[in-house]
Design a protein around this motif. Sequence first.
Motif, PDB file in Angstrom:
ATOM      1  N   ILE A 138     -12.875   3.518   2.183  1.00 21.54           N
ATOM      2  CA  ILE A 138     -11.877   2.697   2.852  1.00 21.54           C
ATOM      3  C   ILE A 138     -12.228   2.615   4.338  1.00 21.54           C
ATOM      4  N   LEU A 177      -6.091  -3.990   2.771  1.00 20.13           N
ATOM      5  CA  LEU A 177      -6.950  -2.806   2.694  1.00 20.13           C
ATOM      6  C   LEU A 177      -8.383  -3.258   2.469  1.00 20.13           C
ATOM      7  N   LEU A 204      -4.945   6.743   0.509  1.00 17.89           N
ATOM      8  CA  LEU A 204      -5.479   5.478   1.006  1.00 17.89           C
ATOM      9  C   LEU A 204      -5.430   5.528   2.522  1.00 17.89           C
ATOM     10  N   VAL A 261       0.861  -1.188   0.000  1.00 18.05           N
ATOM     11  CA  VAL A 261       0.000   0.000   0.000  1.00 18.05           C
ATOM     12  C   VAL A 261       0.895   1.235   0.000  1.00 18.05           C
ATOM     13  N   VAL A 310      -8.957   2.948  -5.946  1.00 17.91           N
ATOM     14  CA  VAL A 310      -7.675   2.243  -5.861  1.00 17.91           C
ATOM     15  C   VAL A 310      -7.254   1.802  -7.257  1.00 17.91           C
ATOM     16  N   PRO A 322      -3.506   4.957  -4.546  1.00 19.98           N
ATOM     17  CA  PRO A 322      -4.733   5.730  -4.769  1.00 19.98           C
ATOM     18  C   PRO A 322      -5.049   5.815  -6.264  1.00 19.98           C
ATOM     19  N   ASN A 325       1.208   5.459  -0.224  1.00 17.75           N
ATOM     20  CA  ASN A 325       0.734   6.838  -0.191  1.00 17.75           C
ATOM     21  C   ASN A 325       1.917   7.756  -0.472  1.00 17.75           C
TER      22      ASN A 325
END
Length: 472
Positions: free
Chosen positions: A28, A21, A383, A10, A391, A53, A12
């Motif tokens: 989310i 997730l 996220l 994941v 996503v 994202p 960001n």
Amino acid sequence: MRVLIKNGTVVNADGKAKQDLLIESGMIRQIADHIVPELPCEVIDADGCYVMPGGVDVHTHFNIDTGMARSCDDFFTGTRAAACGGTTTIIDHMGFGPAGCKLHHQLEVYHGYAAHKAVIDYSFHGVIQHINHAILDEIPAMVEAGISSFKLYLTYQYKLNDDEVLQALRHLHQAGALTTVHPENDAVIHRKRLEFLAAGKTAPKYHALSRPEECEAEAIARMINLAKLSGNAPLYIVHLSNGLGLDYLRLAQARHQPVWVETCPQYLLLDERCYEREDALKYLLSPPLRNARNNDALWCGISDGAVDVVATDHCTFSMAQRQQLSGGDFSRCPNGLPGVENRLLLMFSHGVMRGRISPERFVALTSATPAKLFGLWPQKGLLAPGADGDVVIIDPRQRTTLRHADMHDNADYSPWEGFGCQGAIRQTISHGRIIYNDGVFTGVAGQGRFLRRKPFTAPTSPVDRNVSLPGQ
């Protein structure tokens, strides 16, 4: 409406970790090292993949009527292509309306264009094509309606002069809106075009030669100074194509002026040699493609933080349209390139996989920073629990060759034909719905929502600028 993405990395803009997730009811709900769902859900195994994202493309032109031609992508085909390329939000630059029209006129027109057609979430930039008291007084109501950025043009039919630009900058700043600008010196373009046409020089390469980098850079420098003189109004430069303009922008950034910079994949990966090709008409856009030296300068800006956003300027006119309207004369050819489907994969392959940028910087450029600048953060570009369940899952182990036959826009060609990319868009998820899955579009027209954007506030960048003055 429950999706659990397991075993992926994941990412960001401020970090990454191997986590699960969970998306529930379109948002989310949870991110954790290991999630055991309480209720049945669809499980996606993202082992070995990046979970990022959904892309935010803040520069498209769907269904635009230039007066010369209408683009061939509407809000269904355009957003379908975006979705298949991992983008889950677009902000479209509204085209010019009738002479003398109000700001709300085009907003109503574009609401009609997008409603029941958009596959992904969308908003619009306002467009200011003339200045008077009524237009300036209308700006706060547009911001209230969720339109918190406006575009000015320094060339084309409804170009603004310096006095009009000053008035627009001041009033937009006061109303909580971000000024975006198409910066080219109209007088230079007009003079050079006249000279080339008088000499019978109508081949596509003369389009580029009529719009040299100094033409763009001068307009950028002028806008920087006008913004400073307008109470330090925030300024966003669209589709930067050259290093000289970036030098001027670095000066402003080093002086802490609120100026942000957008470029596009075509200015990073294509160059002026395209204008020597037999199919050169395919590559006419404004500003034009530059040389490899400018490609390198922009990549430096991408790497060191001077460039904030990568968008597309997707504006599709088919080759058939171009040939029919122009007859080979660059001055009669509509401008623009398709690309909304290719932005993320091109930047991932040529940026992340080649070591030019980190996965976190990729997220900042393609979703987080545009979301912050244009009033969508933290709903988009992030996220985290409470954010929209948008996503994109990218598999770095696969290899993709870009082919027009595989694209989902309405064009009859791709400027990226044959480009090899390390990586593949595996899934695109919008509000918890899988709308693209391993090569198959699964979205539905009309499921995209209009986004009322918040008034502009200057973002805190997750990447510190490491800008230097020219020559240092």
